[in-house]
Design a protein around this motif. Structure first.
Motif, PDB file in Angstrom:
ATOM      1  N   GLY A   3       0.766  -1.236   0.000  1.00 40.25           N
ATOM      2  CA  GLY A   3       0.000   0.000   0.000  1.00 40.25           C
ATOM      3  C   GLY A   3       0.796   1.284   0.000  1.00 40.25           C
ATOM      4  N   PHE A   4       2.127   1.217  -0.036  1.00 41.99           N
ATOM      5  CA  PHE A   4       2.894   2.462  -0.132  1.00 41.99           C
ATOM      6  C   PHE A   4       2.945   2.914  -1.591  1.00 41.99           C
ATOM      7  N   PRO A   5       2.655   4.196  -1.859  1.00 40.93           N
ATOM      8  CA  PRO A   5       2.741   4.685  -3.241  1.00 40.93           C
ATOM      9  C   PRO A   5       4.171   4.551  -3.769  1.00 40.93           C
ATOM     10  N   VAL A   6       4.294   4.099  -5.023  1.00 36.45           N
ATOM     11  CA  VAL A   6       5.619   3.913  -5.620  1.00 36.45           C
ATOM     12  C   VAL A   6       5.801   4.822  -6.836  1.00 36.45           C
ATOM     13  N   ALA A   7       4.861   4.737  -7.789  1.00 39.52           N
ATOM     14  CA  ALA A   7       5.072   5.452  -9.049  1.00 39.52           C
ATOM     15  C   ALA A   7       3.741   5.729  -9.735  1.00 39.52           C
ATOM     16  N   LYS A   8       3.809   6.629 -10.717  1.00 42.46           N
ATOM     17  CA  LYS A   8       2.650   6.946 -11.552  1.00 42.46           C
ATOM     18  C   LYS A   8       3.004   6.658 -12.995  1.00 42.46           C
ATOM     19  N   VAL A   9       2.055   6.084 -13.725  1.00 42.07           N
ATOM     20  CA  VAL A   9       2.277   5.780 -15.142  1.00 42.07           C
ATOM     21  C   VAL A   9       2.257   7.076 -15.943  1.00 42.07           C
ATOM     22  N   VAL A  10       3.309   7.318 -16.748  1.00 38.20           N
ATOM     23  CA  VAL A  10       3.350   8.552 -17.539  1.00 38.20           C
ATOM     24  C   VAL A  10       3.285   8.302 -19.046  1.00 38.20           C
ATOM     25  N   GLN A  11       3.639   7.093 -19.483  1.00 34.94           N
ATOM     26  CA  GLN A  11       3.653   6.847 -20.921  1.00 34.94           C
ATOM     27  C   GLN A  11       3.497   5.363 -21.187  1.00 34.94           C
ATOM     28  N   ILE A  12       2.662   5.022 -22.175  1.00 25.97           N
ATOM     29  CA  ILE A  12       2.445   3.620 -22.516  1.00 25.97           C
ATOM     30  C   ILE A  12       2.689   3.448 -24.010  1.00 25.97           C
ATOM     31  N   GLU A  13       3.576   2.528 -24.375  1.00 24.55           N
ATOM     32  CA  GLU A  13       3.805   2.241 -25.789  1.00 24.55           C
ATOM     33  C   GLU A  13       3.320   0.835 -26.062  1.00 24.55           C
ATOM     34  N   ARG A  14       2.228   0.745 -26.815  1.00 26.01           N
ATOM     35  CA  ARG A  14       1.720  -0.588 -27.163  1.00 26.01           C
ATOM     36  C   ARG A  14       2.096  -0.866 -28.606  1.00 26.01           C
ATOM     37  N   ASP A  15       2.764  -1.968 -28.814  1.00 22.27           N
ATOM     38  CA  ASP A  15       3.202  -2.322 -30.153  1.00 22.27           C
ATOM     39  C   ASP A  15       2.598  -3.678 -30.464  1.00 22.27           C
ATOM     40  N   THR A  16       1.831  -3.739 -31.542  1.00 15.67           N
ATOM     41  CA  THR A  16       1.111  -4.979 -31.832  1.00 15.67           C
ATOM     42  C   THR A  16       2.051  -6.151 -32.076  1.00 15.67           C
ATOM     43  N   SER A  17       3.290  -5.861 -32.514  1.00 20.09           N
ATOM     44  CA  SER A  17       4.193  -6.975 -32.798  1.00 20.09           C
ATOM     45  C   SER A  17       4.768  -7.592 -31.521  1.00 20.09           C
ATOM     46  N   TYR A  18       4.621  -6.878 -30.405  1.00 22.01           N
ATOM     47  CA  TYR A  18       5.090  -7.441 -29.137  1.00 22.01           C
ATOM     48  C   TYR A  18       3.887  -7.821 -28.307  1.00 22.01           C
ATOM     49  N   SER A  19       4.058  -8.854 -27.500  1.00 17.45           N
ATOM     50  CA  SER A  19       2.908  -9.207 -26.670  1.00 17.45           C
ATOM     51  C   SER A  19       2.881  -8.366 -25.398  1.00 17.45           C
ATOM     52  N   PHE A  20       3.984  -7.624 -25.148  1.00 19.07           N
ATOM     53  CA  PHE A  20       4.008  -6.798 -23.942  1.00 19.07           C
ATOM     54  C   PHE A  20       3.995  -5.326 -24.303  1.00 19.07           C
ATOM     55  N   ALA A  21       3.443  -4.530 -23.409  1.00 18.62           N
ATOM     56  CA  ALA A  21       3.481  -3.083 -23.597  1.00 18.62           C
ATOM     57  C   ALA A  21       4.693  -2.540 -22.849  1.00 18.62           C
ATOM     58  N   ARG A  22       5.242  -1.423 -23.337  1.00 18.71           N
ATOM     59  CA  ARG A  22       6.295  -0.741 -22.563  1.00 18.71           C
ATOM     60  C   ARG A  22       5.605   0.372 -21.794  1.00 18.71           C
ATOM     61  N   ILE A  23       5.705   0.285 -20.476  1.00 23.20           N
ATOM     62  CA  ILE A  23       4.965   1.227 -19.634  1.00 23.20           C
ATOM     63  C   ILE A  23       5.957   1.986 -18.765  1.00 23.20           C
ATOM     64  N   TYR A  24       6.059   3.291 -19.009  1.00 24.81           N
ATOM     65  CA  TYR A  24       7.028   4.111 -18.277  1.00 24.81           C
ATOM     66  C   TYR A  24       6.342   4.841 -17.131  1.00 24.81           C
ATOM     67  N   CYS A  25       7.054   4.934 -16.003  1.00 30.22           N
ATOM     68  CA  CYS A  25       6.485   5.548 -14.801  1.00 30.22           C
ATOM     69  C   CYS A  25       7.501   6.503 -14.187  1.00 30.22           C
ATOM     70  N   VAL A  26       6.991   7.407 -13.372  1.00 26.44           N
ATOM     71  CA  VAL A  26       7.890   8.252 -12.579  1.00 26.44           C
ATOM     72  C   VAL A  26       7.568   8.017 -11.107  1.00 26.44           C
ATOM     73  N   PRO A  27       8.587   8.134 -10.245  1.00 25.86           N
ATOM     74  CA  PRO A  27       8.349   7.903  -8.811  1.00 25.86           C
ATOM     75  C   PRO A  27       7.396   8.947  -8.235  1.00 25.86           C
ATOM     76  N   VAL A  28       6.645   8.543  -7.231  1.00 23.02           N
ATOM     77  CA  VAL A  28       5.747   9.456  -6.531  1.00 23.02           C
ATOM     78  C   VAL A  28       6.536  10.216  -5.459  1.00 23.02           C
ATOM     79  N   ALA A  29       7.470   9.515  -4.819  1.00 30.01           N
ATOM     80  CA  ALA A  29       8.273  10.141  -3.763  1.00 30.01           C
ATOM     81  C   ALA A  29       9.291  11.090  -4.395  1.00 30.01           C
ATOM     82  N   GLY A  30       9.871  11.947  -3.574  1.00 28.24           N
ATOM     83  CA  GLY A  30      10.895  12.866  -4.077  1.00 28.24           C
ATOM     84  C   GLY A  30      12.218  12.144  -4.166  1.00 28.24           C
TER      85      GLY A  30
END
Length: 199
Positions: A146-173
């Motif tokens: 339950g401790f906040p870690v990060a927020k999603v800032v960018q999602i790259e979905r590429d149909t040729s990959y089965s996984f998405a690349r999901i970039y986040c930034v930390p919530v803490a300073g």
């Protein structure tokens, strides 16, 4: 425009208030620890590590989680008599098991070494949205859940990959200098003696 900025500020304040309350609750429940001052960042440009002013003298041990008032900062990786090294969650050697607050989906965020994190092992069609908040899932036995870690800032979905690349930034300073709290190590969870509900 001014009104918009004000609104955004209010939203941020409300959110910070929520996080503060969350951490207060955590604090009352089971998270004890000691406040440490960040002295300086380690010199290696590729790693994200900081040195704090608490060490063996203060009963700090490697593996202890480190948070600030907004969320998870990192983990104690080396301890010396008077100081300790904390590897930040943005370091490329760090991985934290998380879950998405909005829908409970679990995964792991990895530091990228550049101040960002990547949420991995999510199928391309997973319900992840920009702005999603990730909190510790507690599955690693190190961080309480339950401790906040990060927020999603960018999602790259590429149909040729089965996984998405999901970039986040930390919530803490995480990359800021200041005070952090080194939490006491988690007690191993002992299962209570068997309780039968059908008695």
């Amino acid at each position: 425009n001014g009104a918009e900025t004000l609104l955004r500020t209010r939203q941020l304040e409300a959110e910070n208030e929520r996080l503060r309350k969350l951490l207060d609750v955590k604090g009352r429940q089971q998270a004890n620890g000691r406040v440490a001052q960040i002295l300086y960042a380690a010199r290696d440009p590729f790693s994200r590590r900081v040195i704090v002013d608490k060490g063996q003298q203060d009963k700090i041990v490697a593996g202890q989680p480190v948070v600030d008032d907004a969320g998870v900062v990192g983990q104690v990786t080396r301890v010396f008599p008077f100081v300790s090294e904390i590897t930040l969650i943005t370091d490329k050697d760090q991985a934290v098991p998380v879950q998405i607050v909005r829908n409970g989906l679990r995964s792991v965020v990895f530091g990228l070494g550049n101040g960002q994190l990547e949420l991995r092992f999510m199928p391309a069609n997973a319900d992840v949205q920009k702005g999603d908040l990730l909190v510790t899932s507690g599955l690693d036995g190190i961080f309480l859940s339950g401790f906040p870690v990060a927020k999603v800032v960018q999602i790259e979905r590429d149909t040729s990959y089965s996984f998405a690349r999901i970039y986040c930034v930390p919530v803490a300073g995480v990359e800021n200098f200041g005070e952090v709290m080194v939490l006491d190590p988690r007690e191993p969870t002992v299962l209570p003696p068997q309780v039968t509900h059908d008695a």
